[in-house]
Design a protein around this motif. Structure first.
Motif, mmCIF file in Angstrom:
data_model
loop_
_atom_site.group_PDB
_atom_site.id
_atom_site.type_symbol
_atom_site.label_atom_id
_atom_site.label_comp_id
_atom_site.label_asym_id
_atom_site.label_seq_id
_atom_site.Cartn_x
_atom_site.Cartn_y
_atom_site.Cartn_z
ATOM 1 N N TYR A 10 37.216 62.398 32.346
ATOM 2 C CA TYR A 10 36.277 62.349 33.635
ATOM 3 C C TYR A 10 35.752 60.810 33.536
ATOM 4 O O TYR A 10 35.094 60.271 32.860
ATOM 5 C CB TYR A 10 35.180 63.247 33.610
ATOM 6 N N LYS A 12 34.202 57.341 36.398
ATOM 7 C CA LYS A 12 33.565 57.075 37.850
ATOM 8 C C LYS A 12 34.345 55.438 37.972
ATOM 9 O O LYS A 12 34.368 54.695 37.221
ATOM 10 C CB LYS A 12 32.164 56.998 37.859
ATOM 11 N N ARG A 35 40.142 62.366 36.225
ATOM 12 C CA ARG A 35 39.342 62.851 37.233
ATOM 13 C C ARG A 35 38.320 61.988 37.755
ATOM 14 O O ARG A 35 37.289 61.851 36.913
ATOM 15 C CB ARG A 35 39.022 64.455 36.873
ATOM 16 N N ASP A 36 38.144 61.558 38.845
ATOM 17 C CA ASP A 36 37.061 60.557 39.026
ATOM 18 C C ASP A 36 36.117 61.486 39.784
ATOM 19 O O ASP A 36 36.291 62.048 40.918
ATOM 20 C CB ASP A 36 37.766 59.472 40.267
ATOM 21 N N VAL A 37 34.824 61.652 39.225
ATOM 22 C CA VAL A 37 33.966 62.545 39.682
ATOM 23 C C VAL A 37 33.171 61.998 40.793
ATOM 24 O O VAL A 37 32.405 62.782 41.514
ATOM 25 C CB VAL A 37 32.788 62.871 38.421
ATOM 26 N N ASN A 38 33.223 61.047 41.234
ATOM 27 C CA ASN A 38 32.499 60.380 42.514
ATOM 28 C C ASN A 38 33.475 60.683 43.670
ATOM 29 O O ASN A 38 33.302 60.658 44.866
ATOM 30 C CB ASN A 38 32.639 58.752 42.322
ATOM 31 N N VAL A 39 34.865 61.069 43.471
ATOM 32 C CA VAL A 39 35.771 61.483 44.612
ATOM 33 C C VAL A 39 35.855 62.934 44.765
ATOM 34 O O VAL A 39 35.689 63.320 45.925
ATOM 35 C CB VAL A 39 37.283 61.042 44.174
ATOM 36 N N ASN A 40 35.442 63.570 43.657
ATOM 37 C CA ASN A 40 35.587 65.035 43.756
ATOM 38 C C ASN A 40 34.435 65.617 43.140
ATOM 39 O O ASN A 40 34.184 65.690 41.891
ATOM 40 C CB ASN A 40 37.040 65.595 43.055
ATOM 41 N N ALA A 41 33.725 66.182 43.979
ATOM 42 C CA ALA A 41 32.433 67.018 43.501
ATOM 43 C C ALA A 41 32.946 68.092 42.544
ATOM 44 O O ALA A 41 31.874 68.582 41.643
ATOM 45 C CB ALA A 41 31.566 67.566 44.578
ATOM 46 N N LYS A 42 33.968 69.069 42.682
ATOM 47 C CA LYS A 42 34.323 69.912 41.850
ATOM 48 C C LYS A 42 34.489 69.299 40.597
ATOM 49 O O LYS A 42 34.118 69.929 39.280
ATOM 50 C CB LYS A 42 35.609 70.714 42.127
ATOM 51 N N ASP A 43 34.976 68.292 40.299
ATOM 52 C CA ASP A 43 35.277 67.618 39.203
ATOM 53 C C ASP A 43 33.722 67.184 38.417
ATOM 54 O O ASP A 43 33.870 67.615 37.181
ATOM 55 C CB ASP A 43 36.131 66.200 39.050
#
Length: 95
Positions: A10, A12, A35-43
């Motif tokens: 994960y 940013k 997985r970019d957590v700023n792009v996908n709220a589920k991540d």
């Protein structure tokens, strides 16, 4: 037969520790599910549920998880899990 899932990293975008981690894993030849957590709220939700915090990078593989780390901290934690180190194929530069 299910293939082993890739380790999840994960991140940013713009995070210097994330860039360092990505560079490290790339140099070790470790394939990642990034997985970019700023792009996908589920991540972001998954990372918070996993680690109880919102900082990146956070690494997850099987039962092994390291949150909010730099490479030295990651390696220190990984040294406690030699079987995970072997599965990831990360060389032990200390010896």
């Amino acid at each position: 037969m299910s293939k082993n899932k890739l380790p999840i990293l994960y991140i940013k975008s713009g995070c210097p520790w994330c860039r360092e981690a990505l560079s490290f894993f790339n140099s070790q030849g470790v394939d990642l599910d990034v997985r970019d957590v700023n792009v996908n709220a589920k991540d972001m939700d998954a990372m918070v549920a996993l680690s109880g915090q919102t900082k990146t990078p956070t690494f997850e593989y099987e039962d092994f998880m390291v949150a909010d780390f730099d490479v030295d901290e990651f390696l220190a934690e990984l040294n406690e899990f030699p079987e995970i180190r072997q599965k990831l194929g990360i060389s032990d530069d200390e010896n």
